[in-house]
Design an enzyme around this catalytic site. Structure first.
Site, PDB file in Angstrom:
ATOM      1  N   LYS A  22      -4.555  -9.893  34.814  1.00 24.35           N
ATOM      2  CA  LYS A  22      -4.558 -10.254  33.159  1.00 24.35           C
ATOM      3  C   LYS A  22      -3.091 -10.729  32.953  1.00 24.35           C
ATOM      4  CE  LYS A  22      -3.871  -6.792  30.312  1.00 24.35           C
ATOM      5  NZ  LYS A  22      -2.707  -6.859  29.438  1.00 24.35           N
ATOM      6  N   ASN A  23      -2.182  -9.823  33.555  1.00 23.88           N
ATOM      7  CA  ASN A  23      -0.699 -10.372  33.024  1.00 23.88           C
ATOM      8  C   ASN A  23      -0.371 -11.513  33.573  1.00 23.88           C
ATOM      9  OD1 ASN A  23      -1.129  -8.460  31.168  1.00 23.88           O
ATOM     10  ND2 ASN A  23       0.119  -6.743  32.357  1.00 23.88           N
ATOM     11  N   ARG A  93      -0.849  -9.337  21.394  1.00 28.57           N
ATOM     12  CA  ARG A  93       0.631  -9.526  21.396  1.00 28.57           C
ATOM     13  C   ARG A  93       1.129 -10.571  22.315  1.00 28.57           C
ATOM     14  NH1 ARG A  93       4.434  -7.580  22.259  1.00 28.57           N
ATOM     15  NH2 ARG A  93       5.922  -7.023  20.659  1.00 28.57           N
ATOM     16  N   CYS A 117       2.274  -2.095  18.188  1.00 35.27           N
ATOM     17  CA  CYS A 117       0.875  -1.783  18.637  1.00 35.27           C
ATOM     18  C   CYS A 117       0.562  -0.291  19.244  1.00 35.27           C
ATOM     19  CB  CYS A 117       0.585  -2.774  19.877  1.00 35.27           C
ATOM     20  SG  CYS A 117       1.509  -2.269  21.654  1.00 35.27           S
ATOM     21  N   ARG A 122       7.463  -2.435  20.130  1.00 33.06           N
ATOM     22  CA  ARG A 122       7.226  -3.550  21.057  1.00 33.06           C
ATOM     23  C   ARG A 122       8.088  -5.010  20.227  1.00 33.06           C
ATOM     24  NH1 ARG A 122       1.947  -4.054  24.279  1.00 33.06           N
ATOM     25  NH2 ARG A 122       3.311  -5.278  25.634  1.00 33.06           N
ATOM     26  N   ILE A 124      10.588  -8.199  19.855  1.00 37.09           N
ATOM     27  CA  ILE A 124      10.867  -9.260  20.506  1.00 37.09           C
ATOM     28  C   ILE A 124      12.310  -9.842  20.539  1.00 37.09           C
ATOM     29  CG2 ILE A 124       8.384  -9.868  20.986  1.00 37.09           C
ATOM     30  CD1 ILE A 124       8.833 -12.083  18.595  1.00 37.09           C
ATOM     31  N   ASP A 125      13.016  -9.283  20.300  1.00 32.73           N
ATOM     32  CA  ASP A 125      14.464  -9.178  19.998  1.00 32.73           C
ATOM     33  C   ASP A 125      15.060 -10.011  21.197  1.00 32.73           C
ATOM     34  OD1 ASP A 125      14.082  -6.964  21.037  1.00 32.73           O
ATOM     35  OD2 ASP A 125      16.348  -6.453  20.784  1.00 32.73           O
ATOM     36  N   ASP A 308       1.891   0.755  33.598  1.00 34.85           N
ATOM     37  CA  ASP A 308       0.450   0.419  33.645  1.00 34.85           C
ATOM     38  C   ASP A 308      -0.301   1.301  34.443  1.00 34.85           C
ATOM     39  OD1 ASP A 308       1.216  -1.592  31.840  1.00 34.85           O
ATOM     40  OD2 ASP A 308       0.853  -3.009  33.043  1.00 34.85           O
ATOM     41  N   ILE A 330       9.328   3.165  29.566  1.00 36.74           N
ATOM     42  CA  ILE A 330       9.030   1.568  29.221  1.00 36.74           C
ATOM     43  C   ILE A 330       8.608   1.571  27.903  1.00 36.74           C
ATOM     44  CG2 ILE A 330       7.943  -0.684  29.854  1.00 36.74           C
ATOM     45  CD1 ILE A 330       9.782   0.115  31.941  1.00 36.74           C
ATOM     46  N   ARG A 400     -10.372  -5.202  27.294  1.00 33.98           N
ATOM     47  CA  ARG A 400      -9.460  -6.192  26.985  1.00 33.98           C
ATOM     48  C   ARG A 400      -8.933  -6.573  28.681  1.00 33.98           C
ATOM     49  NH1 ARG A 400      -4.726  -4.789  23.065  1.00 33.98           N
ATOM     50  NH2 ARG A 400      -4.020  -6.768  23.892  1.00 33.98           N
TER      51      ARG A 400
HETATM   52  N1  EPU Z   1      11.377  -4.853  24.501  1.00 34.94           N
HETATM   53  C1  EPU Z   1      12.259  -4.865  23.380  1.00 34.94           C
HETATM   54  N2  EPU Z   1      12.688  -6.139  23.091  1.00 34.94           N
HETATM   55  C2  EPU Z   1      12.076  -7.311  23.661  1.00 34.94           C
HETATM   56  C3  EPU Z   1      11.203  -7.133  24.797  1.00 34.94           C
HETATM   57  C4  EPU Z   1      11.067  -6.042  25.082  1.00 34.94           C
HETATM   58  O1  EPU Z   1      12.867  -4.142  23.022  1.00 34.94           O
HETATM   59  O2  EPU Z   1      12.478  -8.476  23.100  1.00 34.94           O
HETATM   60  C5  EPU Z   1      11.097  -3.301  24.903  1.00 34.94           C
HETATM   61  C6  EPU Z   1       9.480  -3.434  24.729  1.00 34.94           C
HETATM   62  O3  EPU Z   1       9.281  -2.750  23.277  1.00 34.94           O
HETATM   63  C7  EPU Z   1       9.001  -2.276  25.760  1.00 34.94           C
HETATM   64  C8  EPU Z   1       9.845  -2.796  26.750  1.00 34.94           C
HETATM   65  O4  EPU Z   1      10.957  -3.371  26.539  1.00 34.94           O
HETATM   66  O5  EPU Z   1       9.234  -1.021  25.271  1.00 34.94           O
HETATM   67  C9  EPU Z   1       9.230  -3.499  28.065  1.00 34.94           C
HETATM   68  O6  EPU Z   1       8.678  -4.843  27.612  1.00 34.94           O
HETATM   69  P1  EPU Z   1       8.271  -5.998  28.406  1.00 34.94           P
HETATM   70  O7  EPU Z   1       8.738  -7.130  27.570  1.00 34.94           O
HETATM   71  O8  EPU Z   1       8.861  -5.776  29.752  1.00 34.94           O
HETATM   72  O9  EPU Z   1       6.873  -5.947  28.322  1.00 34.94           O
HETATM   73  P2  EPU Z   1       5.792  -7.027  27.784  1.00 34.94           P
HETATM   74  O10 EPU Z   1       5.971  -8.452  28.186  1.00 34.94           O
HETATM   75  O11 EPU Z   1       5.492  -6.488  26.248  1.00 34.94           O
HETATM   76  C10 EPU Z   1       4.261  -6.656  29.789  1.00 34.94           C
HETATM   77  C11 EPU Z   1       2.820  -6.408  29.932  1.00 34.94           C
HETATM   78  C12 EPU Z   1       2.498  -4.865  29.820  1.00 34.94           C
HETATM   79  C13 EPU Z   1       3.266  -4.176  30.792  1.00 34.94           C
HETATM   80  C14 EPU Z   1       4.874  -4.670  30.445  1.00 34.94           C
HETATM   81  C15 EPU Z   1       5.694  -3.715  31.541  1.00 34.94           C
HETATM   82  C16 EPU Z   1       1.591  -8.302  29.511  1.00 34.94           C
HETATM   83  C17 EPU Z   1       0.736  -9.287  28.423  1.00 34.94           C
HETATM   84  N3  EPU Z   1       1.854  -7.289  29.223  1.00 34.94           N
HETATM   85  O12 EPU Z   1       4.374  -6.380  28.532  1.00 34.94           O
HETATM   86  O13 EPU Z   1       1.073  -4.720  30.071  1.00 34.94           O
HETATM   87  O14 EPU Z   1       2.980  -2.756  30.558  1.00 34.94           O
HETATM   88  O15 EPU Z   1       4.847  -5.971  30.782  1.00 34.94           O
HETATM   89  O16 EPU Z   1       5.433  -4.120  32.914  1.00 34.94           O
HETATM   90  O17 EPU Z   1       2.063  -9.035  30.438  1.00 34.94           O
HETATM   91  C18 EPU Z   1      -1.116  -3.526  30.179  1.00 34.94           C
HETATM   92  O18 EPU Z   1      -1.517  -4.594  30.853  1.00 34.94           O
HETATM   93  O19 EPU Z   1      -1.647  -2.613  29.995  1.00 34.94           O
HETATM   94  C19 EPU Z   1       0.245  -3.727  29.707  1.00 34.94           C
HETATM   95  C20 EPU Z   1       0.605  -3.143  28.347  1.00 34.94           C
END
Ligand code: EPU
Length: 427
Positions: A22-23, A93, A117, A122, A124-125, A308, A330, A400
């Site tokens: 998925k990811n 998201r 969520c 979560r 995106i800064d 995950d 995480i 999902r």
């Molecule tokens: N974070 C920030 N600021 C940012 C980006 C992230 O504070 O700008 C924080 C997030 O809030 C979180 C942590 O950093 O606490 C990790 O976030 P990351 O960006 O690494 O994760 P993501 O891209 O939002 C993807 C997967 C997740 C998986 C994580 C970690 C997708 C669509 N989602 O999320 O998948 O857990 O990486 O490996 O790729 C799942 O599949 O169940 C799932 C949640």
């Protein structure tokens, strides 16, 4: 109202093949925006998140032909909009993954702010800080983020505060079209990032170092469509490994369709709990565990133990002979699964981002609510080994990210079914 009903105690046997990740698929779909023309993606999982990403691309003007259940032909030639609307971002998201490609192709993007969520705030800064360094100007208004690179994207050095998967991906997808070189330091190293870089390089990008903490990208003037196969889903595989460890018959089960190296840390940590996994062609063979040893695990970015797989690991530790500790580093809100498992007889105490798990001899079937994708899947697995019947509701979370989850478990010999039950809120 659909639920998943599980009758515990039935042994599993045979083999299960996992779908594409998925990811990875979601980001590869977003990346097709960078290459006007028709890109073919194979091994795409047939899951609801992929359907949402399809809607995002179509909203912007792309056409998608479903060649077969797992093959999509995505033509982005006619894309003329650079907006991901609230209705779709609110559903998923990961729609924010189109920000980098839209900036790369059009120098503009309008994305609904994702908000939090079930897993927490979560933010995106880091995506925004990194893209600002590449020359993007951001404004927010009425719940939308407006990103504009009017002067063009310019390569630079970006150092991420945390190895964020999403930020690394958005930065890569913008930097491939920037002028000059970009270096991402402390980049995420997940196999899905390597898959993305691999497809972009086939498209004509110049990306080096994906899978290491330092990724170097030399911007190019254009990218062209290609055919690419989505990498196998290591998390789906890990989920079935847990099913096998807890409930396989003496022969064990085979889990195929993925690269076992992508699950290396999970296999190592499971080995210390007594779970035996053996590498076979295209996957692993897992044997039923006789005596589960307690564990101390903390979730970390790849190659660490994946968040995950945390609920699935918690399920195993709930049945261990002794006390385990699981630390979630995480996501701040990923222990909601624990309180559902407690309803099934587990003994778990949460303090901040630590879970103390006192192993119990058995679980008992109960009505539980799927809190999120991975927690929902882990509750179904809990039902497989619990005494009596378990009913898992809110199963849209599971749909999902797990393709035909119930059907795959049934093929392994589990007694699991979708059941429609009356909604108690209506007479
Ligand atoms: N974070 C920030 N600021 C940012 C980006 C992230 O504070 O700008 C924080 C997030 O809030 C979180 C942590 O950093 O606490 C990790 O976030 P990351 O960006 O690494 O994760 P993501 O891209 O939002 C993807 C997967 C997740 C998986 C994580 C970690 C997708 C669509 N989602 O999320 O998948 O857990 O990486 O490996 O790729 C799942 O599949 O169940 C799932 C949640």
């Amino acid at each position: 109202m659909d639920i998943i009903r599980v009758k515990g105690g039935h042994r599993l046997h045979g083999s299960v093949q996992v779908a594409g990740a998925k990811n990875s698929a979601l980001k590869l779909m977003a990346a097709t925006l960078l290459a006007p023309g028709a890109t073919t993606l194979t091994n795409v999982p047939n899951i609801s998140d992929v359907h949402v990403m399809g809607k995002v691309l179509k909203y912007m003007g792309a056409s998608i032909d479903v060649i077969d259940e797992h093959t999509l032909l995505i033509d982005t030639s006619a894309v003329s909009m650079w907006e991901a609307p609230y209705e779709l971002v609110a559903q998923m998201r990961a729609s924010t993954a189109v920000m980098g490609p839209l900036l790369g192709r059009f120098g503009k993007a309008k994305i609904a702010m994702p908000g939090g969520c079930n897993l927490g705030a979560r933010k995106i800064d880091m995506h925004i800080l990194g893209l600002e360094a590449l020359g993007v100007h951001f404004d927010t208004d009425h719940g939308y983020i407006y990103a504009d690179a009017a002067e063009g994207l310019v390569g630079t050095d970006v150092s991420l505060e945390f190895a964020s998967v999403g930020a690394t991906e958005n930065l890569i997808m913008a930097a491939v079209r920037a002028q000059g070189c970009t270096t991402i330091d402390n980049a995420a190293r997940e196999p899905e990032i390597v898959d993305l870089a691999c497809m972009l390089n086939k498209m004509g990008a110049k990306i080096e170092g994906a899978g290491t903490p330092v990724i170097k990208i030399e911007g190019v003037a254009e990218l062209h469509p290609v055919e690419h196969q989505v990498v196998g889903d290591r998390i789906e595989a890990g989920t079935f490994v847990v099913a096998g460890a807890l409930m396989a018959g003496a022969e064990g089960i085979e889990v195929t369709g993925f690269n076992p190296l992508h699950l290396d840390m999970v296999i190592k940590r499971f080995a210390s709990m007594g779970i035996e996994c053996e590498r076979i062609a295209g996957g692993i063979h897992v044997r039923p565990v006789e005596h589960i040893k307690p564990i101390d695990i903390q979730t970390l970015p790849f190659p660490g133990f994946p968040t995950d797989m945390q609920p699935q690991a918690m399920l195993v530790s709930a049945l261990a002979d002794g006390n385990s500790i699981i630390t979630e580093n995480i996501f701040e809100n990923r222990f909601m699964f624990a309180s559902e498992l407690v309803r099934m007889g587990a003994d778990i105490h949460i303090e901040g981002h630590h879970a103390m798990i006192h192993g119990v001899r058995s679980l008992s079937g109960a009505q539980v609510v799927s809190p999120d994708l991975r927690g929902g899947a882990a509750l179904v697995l809990a039902g497989l080994c619990a005494e009596g019947t378990t009913e898992v509701s809110a199963i849209h979370h599971i749909a999902r990210g797990y393709e035909r989850f119930v059907e795959k478990l049934v093929a392994l010999g589990a007694q699991v079914a979708y059941v429609t039950v009356p909604d108690p809120n209506f007479d």
